[in-house]
Design a protein around this motif. Sequence first.
Motif, short mmCIF file in Angstrom:
data_model
loop_
_atom_site.label_atom_id
_atom_site.label_comp_id
_atom_site.label_asym_id
_atom_site.label_seq_id
_atom_site.Cartn_x
_atom_site.Cartn_y
_atom_site.Cartn_z
N ARG A 104 0.85 -1.20 0.00
CA ARG A 104 0.00 0.00 0.00
C ARG A 104 0.89 1.25 0.00
N THR B 23 0.90 5.18 0.43
CA THR B 23 0.08 6.24 1.03
C THR B 23 0.83 7.57 0.99
N THR C 36 2.70 11.86 -3.46
CA THR C 36 2.66 13.08 -4.26
C THR C 36 3.83 13.07 -5.21
N SER D 82 -0.61 5.58 -10.11
CA SER D 82 -1.53 6.63 -10.51
C SER D 82 -1.25 7.90 -9.72
N THR D 83 -2.10 8.88 -9.85
CA THR D 83 -1.92 10.14 -9.12
C THR D 83 -2.64 10.11 -7.77
N GLU D 84 -3.35 9.02 -7.46
CA GLU D 84 -4.08 8.94 -6.20
C GLU D 84 -3.12 8.92 -5.01
N PRO D 85 -3.48 9.54 -3.90
CA PRO D 85 -2.59 9.55 -2.74
C PRO D 85 -2.45 8.18 -2.07
N THR D 86 -3.46 7.30 -2.20
CA THR D 86 -3.41 5.96 -1.63
C THR D 86 -3.68 4.94 -2.73
N GLN D 87 -2.77 3.97 -2.86
CA GLN D 87 -2.88 2.98 -3.92
C GLN D 87 -2.42 1.62 -3.41
#
Length: 282
Positions: free
Chosen positions: A110, A112, A115, A150-155
Amino acid sequence: MTTLTTTPHDLSQRARPKLSLAVALGAALVLTGCAAISVSAPEATSTTDAATDTTAQPATLAPGQVIGTGAFASADGDTTGVLTISAATGTEGFGGTEGFATDEGYFTMRLTDFTSDEPGPLTLLLGPPSVTADTECFDSGRRFSAGEVSTEPTQDFVLGDETGDPSHFGNAVLTRPNVPGDTECLASVAAVAPLVWTLPDLRSGLDPTDAGSRTHAAGTVALTDGVPTSYGVAPDDALEVIAERFGVTVDDIFYLNPGRSPNPRDPVVYAGETLNLDRARR
């Protein structure tokens, strides 16, 4: 005895959605200039010639148990994030399929607080300790690719390791694709996260002892303070007999050598190949 000549493989492995738990996802090193040796089944070695059995039953991990962490930091400070690696719970359901079983070498990763100001997509990989923030290019050698970030903060990502113990990876690496023609490097390093592993010693009783040279296990042994630490494969060697010589199983050899080629569980040994016998050096 049949001697086969092999062509070195590109052993980079890319993570896939869980299409089948039988898919091997381990990363491996490239071996060059080796001849594969295939042997007929050797005669059984008498018990008086066998090493003391040092095989330990692998320890188990609790579902969801955190086994490693790392914090990403780029040289310019524009790419950051925290990576947490855990034992799979069997209920994740990545890729729209059933979850991963913890006893099949699958783990979750994960990312988190992610950026990045990088203009293009980054790829998450695990690599050896030699890959550091000063490494410019990471497009070859032993590595595991978890896919694009991706650009998501959590993946969430999936890590597959056939040995069941991914602590042989020293760093998590984010790489950027380079513009064609801009450089010969296909994947330059954007950020590195040194990994801190907290998983227990999964094979604490694995201490090979040498019972001596024999047919199909006649290679040389390197010793440290009288303890065997590596084995040099000789022509006509067979993996089963090598394991017997040191009082371990073939699976133990696989565990001690996660970077074998063409995959960590290759049953064929290669003349000139060096097999690690030291848990601390895997």
